[in-house]
Design an enzyme around this catalytic site. Structure first.
Site, PDB file in Angstrom:
ATOM      1  N   HIS A 117      96.475  66.501  54.095  1.00  0.00           N
ATOM      2  CA  HIS A 117      96.252  65.884  52.784  1.00  0.00           C
ATOM      3  C   HIS A 117      97.557  65.257  52.275  1.00  0.00           C
ATOM      4  O   HIS A 117      98.317  65.917  51.577  1.00  0.00           O
ATOM      5  CB  HIS A 117      95.756  66.941  51.785  1.00  0.00           C
ATOM      6  CG  HIS A 117      94.368  67.372  52.075  1.00  0.00           C
ATOM      7  ND1 HIS A 117      93.272  66.647  51.668  1.00  0.00           N
ATOM      8  CD2 HIS A 117      93.885  68.431  52.759  1.00  0.00           C
ATOM      9  CE1 HIS A 117      92.175  67.252  52.084  1.00  0.00           C
ATOM     10  NE2 HIS A 117      92.505  68.335  52.750  1.00  0.00           N
TER      11      HIS A 117
ATOM     12  N   CYS B 232      91.726  63.743  56.179  1.00  0.00           N
ATOM     13  CA  CYS B 232      91.080  65.031  56.463  1.00  0.00           C
ATOM     14  C   CYS B 232      89.679  64.804  57.049  1.00  0.00           C
ATOM     15  O   CYS B 232      89.543  64.204  58.101  1.00  0.00           O
ATOM     16  CB  CYS B 232      91.066  65.909  55.212  1.00  0.00           C
ATOM     17  SG  CYS B 232      90.650  67.625  55.576  1.00  0.00           S
TER      18      CYS B 232
ATOM     19  N   GLU C 263      97.996  63.327  49.943  1.00  0.00           N
ATOM     20  CA  GLU C 263      97.990  63.303  48.471  1.00  0.00           C
ATOM     21  C   GLU C 263      98.477  64.624  47.879  1.00  0.00           C
ATOM     22  O   GLU C 263      98.741  64.713  46.683  1.00  0.00           O
ATOM     23  CB  GLU C 263      96.583  62.953  47.953  1.00  0.00           C
ATOM     24  CG  GLU C 263      95.540  64.075  47.983  1.00  0.00           C
ATOM     25  CD  GLU C 263      94.919  64.310  49.356  1.00  0.00           C
ATOM     26  OE1 GLU C 263      95.401  63.754  50.351  1.00  0.00           O
ATOM     27  OE2 GLU C 263      93.936  65.094  49.424  1.00  0.00           O
TER      28      GLU C 263
END
Lengths: 257, 198
Positions: free
Chosen positions: B180, B78, B182
């Protein structure tokens, strides 16, 4: 292409997920971590944890609890309820929340939206709005402290003017909860959502009233909202996430499966 | 066992990224010194917040050179991808963009789309990216208002509101992703796994 989001909302009271009807009569529907995991596995696009004890009882949210959610699930989640200071927001974002959502504290001090947005970026700041159709005044107005019937107040803001104000101050997303529909499962308030969507230059999430799969189709097709939030239909197993996504795809709405 | 360092500038989503790698049975170390960065076999530059703040913090901690000369696999996530670019307009005055780390070619600018709805928030596809064998669309989670408009180092692009931006870049050991991973379910996990096997 950006897909439409399905967002189960977990109302949390004293560490348990609860659901009330029109903000009253809360009943326990399950445990926070197991429900979070279940929805994440089922294909939810995002989760909202709303600590409904927050604004009305001056109680903050446990950072530990947010941390345990962050370590288990791999989809984004937002934490709401009782966040009154930048430090509280910072602690929650550090604990793994992707966004924080504020409602009553933003109405008390609109400057708080600006502060959060400047500190963490607008993508981390959601403003929740509890909107009520005032049949006497013939307009949508914003209510405050809706977590408890006794403390609930009508504000001086019309919903439209408050939507403009929160965007001017740096909100990155708006969750519009149409109170007349909440918990009734009669469908999202398409008329209101459509009217408010035209004012939005940030994503708009519909909240309040979902009862059938068709209600989600309407919200996306007619009101053109970016996401739809719902609670009881998921908690009570009335709608399965996979059925919902399949039906939306059949209706020509792009979803993540 | 190789070590994975996560750059900790005292802001943002460091914990989420730690958790994501931990779920892949990969241990992580938080690093914010030149020695710390040199000691790890892989480096993740995370990021949530403002580009200028992040770059200032990198400079203040005297990490600019050690990141620029890092020769092992580096992943920017990001905002962490954006600071790798040559130029950024976020937080800059109107005439002069601020300088990024220059590891990736291109300029990061505020997105401009027909509907004007920003941030670009939610699940979207990265095209030209083979994340799964069966060519099913792979959705990643995005939350940003600035993006790399074009880059010679582009590997993947994403379309939002009739506008295309660069969502994945790679130049040798340097990888950057605008979304993202994650927070992108199993698709994101596969991506992080591939970074670990780089």
């Amino acid at each position: 292409m950006l897909v439409k989001r399905i967002i189960p909302c977990l109302d949390v009271m004293d560490g348990k997920v609860v659901k009330g009807v029109q903000f009253k009569n809360h009943e326990v529907v399950g445990d926070v971590l197991s429900l979070a995991q279940r929805y994440s596995d089922a294909g939810a696009d995002e989760l909202v944890f709303y600590d409904i004890t927050g604004s009305t009882r001056e109680k903050g949210i446990t950072v530990d609890w947010v941390k345990s959610v962050a370590s288990v699930i791999n989809i984004p989640f937002c934490v709401a309820g009782g966040i009154r200071t930048t430090e509280q927001a910072r602690a929650l974002l550090y604990a793994g929340a992707d966004k924080v959502s504020i409602n009553s504290p933003a109405l008390e001090s609109p400057e708080f939206i600006t502060e959060l947005s400047n500190s963490f970026g607008s993508q981390a700041v959601v403003v929740g709005i509890d909107s009520y159709w005032d049949s006497n005044a013939q307009q949508y107005i914003v209510k405050q402290y809706t977590g408890c019937e006794k403390s609930m107040q009508t504000t001086a803001w019309t919903t439209a003017s408050w939507i403009n104000e929160v965007q001017r101050r740096g909100a990155g997303e708006i969750v519009l909860n149409t109170m007349n529909q909440d918990g009734m499962r009669q469908g999202y308030d398409i008329v209101q959502l459509s009217a408010m969507k035209s004012l939005c230059r940030v994503p708009l999430i519909a909240s309040g009233g979902a009862g059938t799969i068709e209600h989600f189709v309407e919200a996306f097709k007619e009101a053109k909202v970016e996401g739809a939030l719902a609670a009881s239909v998921f908690h009570k197993g009335m709608i399965e996430m996979s059925d919902l996504k399949n039906r939306l795809a059949l209706a020509g709405i792009e979803v993540r499966k | 066992m190789t070590s994975l360092g996560i750059l900790d500038l005292g802001y943002g989503n460091v914990f989420s990224i730690q958790c994501a790698f931990n779920r892949l049975d990969c241990k992580t170390t938080l690093v914010n010194t030149p020695e710390g960065i040199q000691s790890v076999d892989r480096l993740v530059v995370p990021g949530v917040g403002a580009a200028k703040t992040a770059l200032n913090e990198i400079a203040r901690l005297e990490l600019t050179d050690v990141i620029k000369t890092y020769s092992k696999p580096l992943l920017g996530i990001c905002l962490g991808m954006q600071v790798l670019a040559e130029k950024l307009t976020e937080g800059a005055d109107s005439y002069q963009p601020i300088l990024g780390l220059g590891l990736i070619e291109g300029k990061v600018e505020k997105m401009s789309t027909p509907s004007g709805v920003l941030p670009h928030m939610g699940w979207n596809r990265i095209q030209n990216l083979q994340t799964v064998e069966n060519n099913e669309p792979s959705y990643f989670y995005f939350a940003h208002s600035y993006a790399l408009t074009s880059s010679r180092d582009a590997v993947g692009v994403t379309e939002y509101d009739e506008t295309q931006f660069v969502s994945l870049v790679q130049r040798e050991n340097i990888v950057g992703i605008q979304c993202h991973p994650e927070r992108s379910g199993q698709v994101g996990e596969s991506f992080l796994k591939r970074f670990l096997s780089m």
